[in-house]
Design an enzyme around this catalytic site. Structure first.
Site, PDB file in Angstrom:
ATOM      1  N   TRP A 102      30.239 -11.700 -13.382  1.00  0.00           N
ATOM      2  CA  TRP A 102      30.192 -10.300 -13.809  1.00  0.00           C
ATOM      3  C   TRP A 102      31.557  -9.640 -13.741  1.00  0.00           C
ATOM      4  O   TRP A 102      31.941  -8.899 -14.639  1.00  0.00           O
ATOM      5  CB  TRP A 102      29.134  -9.522 -13.036  1.00  0.00           C
ATOM      6  N   ASP A 172      31.188  -2.191  -9.515  1.00  0.00           N
ATOM      7  CA  ASP A 172      29.929  -2.572 -10.166  1.00  0.00           C
ATOM      8  C   ASP A 172      28.946  -2.919  -9.048  1.00  0.00           C
ATOM      9  O   ASP A 172      29.071  -3.949  -8.403  1.00  0.00           O
ATOM     10  CB  ASP A 172      30.175  -3.783 -11.076  1.00  0.00           C
ATOM     11  N   LYS A 196      17.739  -3.971 -11.620  1.00  0.00           N
ATOM     12  CA  LYS A 196      17.660  -4.787 -10.420  1.00  0.00           C
ATOM     13  C   LYS A 196      16.951  -3.992  -9.310  1.00  0.00           C
ATOM     14  O   LYS A 196      15.829  -4.288  -8.983  1.00  0.00           O
ATOM     15  CB  LYS A 196      19.055  -5.234  -9.965  1.00  0.00           C
TER      16      LYS A 196
HETATM   17  C1  LIG Z   1      22.902  -7.460 -14.418  1.00  0.00           C
HETATM   18  C2  LIG Z   1      24.323  -7.148 -14.117  1.00  0.00           C
HETATM   19  C3  LIG Z   1      25.209  -6.646 -15.091  1.00  0.00           C
HETATM   20  C4  LIG Z   1      24.812  -6.442 -16.525  1.00  0.00           C
HETATM   21  O1  LIG Z   1      23.956  -5.405 -16.635  1.00  0.00           O
HETATM   22  P1  LIG Z   1      23.468  -4.898 -18.089  1.00  0.00           P
HETATM   23  O2  LIG Z   1      22.612  -3.745 -17.719  1.00  0.00           O
HETATM   24  O3  LIG Z   1      22.735  -6.040 -18.711  1.00  0.00           O
HETATM   25  O4  LIG Z   1      24.661  -4.522 -18.855  1.00  0.00           O
HETATM   26  C5  LIG Z   1      26.501  -6.359 -14.702  1.00  0.00           C
HETATM   27  N1  LIG Z   1      26.906  -6.543 -13.441  1.00  0.00           N
HETATM   28  C6  LIG Z   1      26.085  -7.029 -12.491  1.00  0.00           C
HETATM   29  C7  LIG Z   1      26.600  -7.234 -11.104  1.00  0.00           C
HETATM   30  C8  LIG Z   1      24.774  -7.355 -12.798  1.00  0.00           C
HETATM   31  O5  LIG Z   1      23.957  -7.840 -11.857  1.00  0.00           O
END
Ligand SMILES: *Cc1c(COP(=O)(O)O)cnc(C)c1O
Length: 360
Positions: A102, A172, A196
């Protein structure tokens, strides 16, 4: 059909209590004769839902008043672009820590807008650790420092908040937000896709320190400008009302569980017992350095990969679903977000022990 234990990495399990509430609300929400999806986002009733969701999130994370809470769309992936567009000038250097898939994607997107300096990279050991902070090669002129607090795919979670000094820290937090208390005041921007730990896909929480608002690059589309969301209470256009409503139910649910201290204690217990079960014999293994193993995403492999398909099939028969690891890592991954009951982790451990006994 009854509910199963769902270990999906995302979209992921939503608390039963929240699903029950949605079911009761859908046809006739608040005695309106309509569902929450069928009314104006500017109606008094919906604005109350939106405000309550923000207030509950502020309470859960103890978000200081000098931070704006934004509800956007486009997932965490759109934040990979919004962060550089809002926080850096054209051609400016930005610092990124690369610890997995990511953060790598975030770097790829930022590279379209900025001069990205990768301060540290754990690719040399297959993204199984967090590089020592004292060895990071930071650039003094960087507009911000970005990292991913929990790498959802390899299951690596930062055991510390980086010290970025006066440089804004951008994080993030998609797969770890609300899993434990955090000190929001250490951050310039925190963002997280909802699917999540928050609710359904389609809404993204962004927490921005107010002094960082209003600096979007010239030419930035309005809906990519943090300040536009801040000024309009995230209603400059039609927001994802249903996802926002569900996120609000999840926040209220977490409060009713005793807030993040209580949730964190359970998460820690769930993760510790699962890692202990993996480490107990040589039949299963997890390659991540012990100090940075994720509480939320637990990848593991079987010593004999030829048993993978049978493991998944028998797990499903035992009511344990979506355990297949990400294609880039292989093996298994158990995502044990807030909404995964401890009973689900216990059932998984019991299944793993039984599988080893009969197939090992
Ligand atoms: C799932 C995830 C993403 C991507 O998320 P989207 O909503 O599909 O853009 C980015 N960073 C992390 C750490 C994730 O777990």
């Amino acid at each position: 059909m009854s509910r199963v234990f769902n270990f999906s990495a995302g979209p992921a399990v939503i608390p039963d209590a929240v699903l029950g509430q949605i079911r009761r609300d859908i046809p006739d929400w608040r005695a309106s004769g309509m569902s929450v999806m069928e009314i104006s986002h500017r109606s008094k009733d919906f604005v109350a839902v939106a405000e309550q969701a923000e207030q509950d999130l502020r309470e859960l994370l103890a978000i200081p008043d000098n931070y704006s809470v934004i509800f956007a769309q486009g997932g965490a992936s759109l934040q990979f672009a919004m962060a550089p567009l809002n926080l850096s000038a054209e051609g400016q250097v930005v610092d990124y820590v690369q610890t997995g898939s990511w953060s790598k994607k975030a770097i790829g997107e930022a590279s379209k807008f900025c001069d990205v300096n990768v301060v540290a990279d754990s690719a040399d050991r297959n993204f199984t650790y967090v590089p020592e902070e004292s060895c990071w090669q930071r650039n003094d002129a960087a507009a911000y420092l970005h990292y991913c607090a929990n790498e959802t795919i390899a299951g690596v979670e930062f055991p510390f908040i980086p010290d970025s000094g006066d440089t804004p820290l951008v994080c993030d937090m998609s797969s770890t937000i609300l899993s434990r208390p955090i000190d929001v005041s250490r951050f310039g921007v925190i963002y997280a896709g909802a699917q999540k730990n928050i609710g359904p896909a389609g809404i993204t929480v962004v927490i921005v320190r107010r002094d960082l608002l209003g600096n979007a690059r010239p030419g930035t589309p309005s809906l990519l400008d943090y300040a536009v969301y801040d000024k309009s209470d995230s209603m400059s256009n039609t927001p994802p009302v249903f996802a926002w409503y569900v996120a609000g139910l999840v926040f209220a649910h977490l409060k009713s569980r005793g807030g993040l201290d209580a949730v964190a204690a359970i998460n820690e217990r769930k993760a510790k017992k699962l890692y202990a079960a993996i480490d107990a014999t040589g039949f299963y293994s997890n390659p991540v350095e012990t100090g940075c193993r994720s509480w939320m995403n637990v990848p593991f492999v079987l010593r004999d990969a030829s048993l993978d398909a049978r493991f998944l099939k028998e797990a499903a028969a035992a009511g344990l679903f979506n355990l297949k690891g990400h294609r880039s890592v292989g093996g298994m991954r158990a995502s044990i977000y807030n909404a995964m009951p401890e009973d689900g982790v216990d059932a998984l451990i019991q299944f793993m022990q039984e599988f080893e006994r009969t197939r090992g």
